[in-house]
Design an enzyme around this catalytic site. Structure first.
Site, PDB file in Angstrom:
ATOM      1  CB  CYS A  89      56.586 -63.882  61.350  1.00 50.35           C
ATOM      2  SG  CYS A  89      55.729 -62.879  60.115  1.00 50.35           S
TER       3      CYS A  89
ATOM      4  CD  GLU B 166      59.279 -62.380  58.634  1.00 50.24           C
ATOM      5  OE1 GLU B 166      59.723 -61.898  59.682  1.00 50.24           O
ATOM      6  OE2 GLU B 166      58.424 -61.798  57.917  1.00 50.24           O
TER       7      GLU B 166
ATOM      8  CB  SER C 230      49.855 -18.657  57.911  1.00 53.02           C
ATOM      9  OG  SER C 230      50.995 -19.422  58.195  1.00 53.02           O
TER      10      SER C 230
END
Length: 365
Positions: A84, A52, A221
């Site tokens: 904004c 914006e 693992s």
């Protein structure tokens, strides 16, 4: 131009921030006065100005009495940037049309309410389905607190990701591989199993398109990863997730600059829920899974996949010893198969791209 066409333009502008704004949303904005586009903007970088703001700066005085089209509800709180909504009100915008409500509790409905209280007409929901899909990473992370997980696999028509000898280069074509790098650009992290690292020695960066590299995650693992592999030699912030790696191996890995995460064990594999929680704590809002078949199975069995993206090459590999796309034990009955919704099917060169969204078990209960 119609409201829909202006919002389509705002959605296109939002794409300019893909891969660069995480964990912020993709946002585009268009300002229209008397049918003429007078301002355009996009949120381009995390911590940078919002869409914006760019649109209002381009519009200048022509924003007075205009309509603002924006893909997400304008923010009304102080974060890394000022609200904004204050800028919109000060510019004397007449009407705001946004596609999707911001799920952030500091914004949700409050941004729209502040604009209405200031005399601005506000509408929500225009092209909301498209905006939801575009911002699926941000919206999932905001609503659930866990990363958005996308499973990407390239396979033959008979569902194999490698031959019986382990050969997998290249199953998919050029167009599919380029699309795969677009997916990498979209996500904050990318995961493979240690078997993939041993077999292919991948780099897991973004190459065919311009974008930021995702953080590599290796599921290992027991500590089988080689300290000489490309992922640990590259100047990246690779993470090795483990449940029982010897500490001597972990120390050697850390010396390369990589991190080692010790996570709970789940049937001799790293716990997927624990991994996702740790990723969320690190503000990594999305994860792309690239292999292999056992890793894919572990995420699917944990009901942790939000989207699948499969690339099918027009080849048949065959063989009971070839590697299936999804490993694990598999289901016992077709009735229990994971169902996909919102399917997309399109051709990429000679390949077929198929994507969809799994119906999570919780949603079916």
């Amino acid at each position: 131009m119609s409201d829909e066409r202006f919002m389509h333009l705002a959605l296109a502008l939002a794409e300019l921030g893909l891969g660069d704004v995480n964990p912020n949303p993709l946002v585009g904005a268009v300002i229209v006065n008397d049918g003429e586009i007078v301002g355009r903007g996009a949120h381009r970088a995390f911590g940078g100005p919002h869409a914006e703001v760019f649109a209002l700066e381009e519009a200048g005085d022509r924003a007075r009495g205009a309509t603002l089209y924006v893909t997400l509800e304008p923010c009304c709180h102080h974060g890394k940037t000022p609200p904004c909504t204050d800028r919109i009100i000060a510019a004397d915008i007449r009407k705001v049309i946004y596609a999707v409500e911001d799920p952030n509790p500091e914004v949700c409905g409050k941004g729209a309410a502040q604009l209405r209280d200031s005399g601005i007409e506000v509408e929500c929901g225009l092209l909301s389905a498209l905006a939801e899909t575009q911002n699926e990473v941000f919206l999932t992370f905001s609503r659930t607190g866990t990363p958005f997980v996308e499973l990407k696999l390239a396979m033959s028509l008979d569902g194999r990701i490698a031959t019986r000898t382990g050969d997998a280069k290249w199953i998919s074509g050029e167009e599919s591989r380029t699309e795969g790098h677009r997916l990498r650009r979209k996500h904050a992290a990318i995961a493979v199993g240690v078997e993939t690292v041993i077999a292919d020695d991948p780099i897991l960066n973004v190459r065919r398109v311009v974008g930021k590299d995702p953080v590599p995650i290796v599921l290992d693992s027991t500590g089988r990863i080689s300290r000489d592999c490309k992922l640990l030699q590259a100047p990246s912030s690779a993470i090795v997730a483990t449940s029982s790696m010897p500490e001597s191996v972990a120390r050697a890995i850390r010396k390369t600059g990589a991190q080692v995460w010790y996570l709970p064990d789940d049937r001799d594999r790293v716990s997927i829920p624990a991994l996702l929680q740790r990723l969320a704590e690190a503000q990594l809002d999305s994860l792309l899974i690239e292999g292999g078949g056992e890793v894919a199975a572990s995420f699917l069995e944990a009901d942790a996949v939000d989207k699948v993206s499969f690339f099918y090459a027009p080849i048949l590999i065959g063989g009971r010893d070839a590697t299936p796309a999804v490993g694990g034990m598999g289901i016992a009955r077709v009735a229990n198969a994971l169902r996909l919704t919102r399917m997309e099917i399109r051709q990429l060169g000679s390949d077929l791209y198929v994507s969809g969204y799994p119906k999570h078990q919780s949603a079916e209960a």
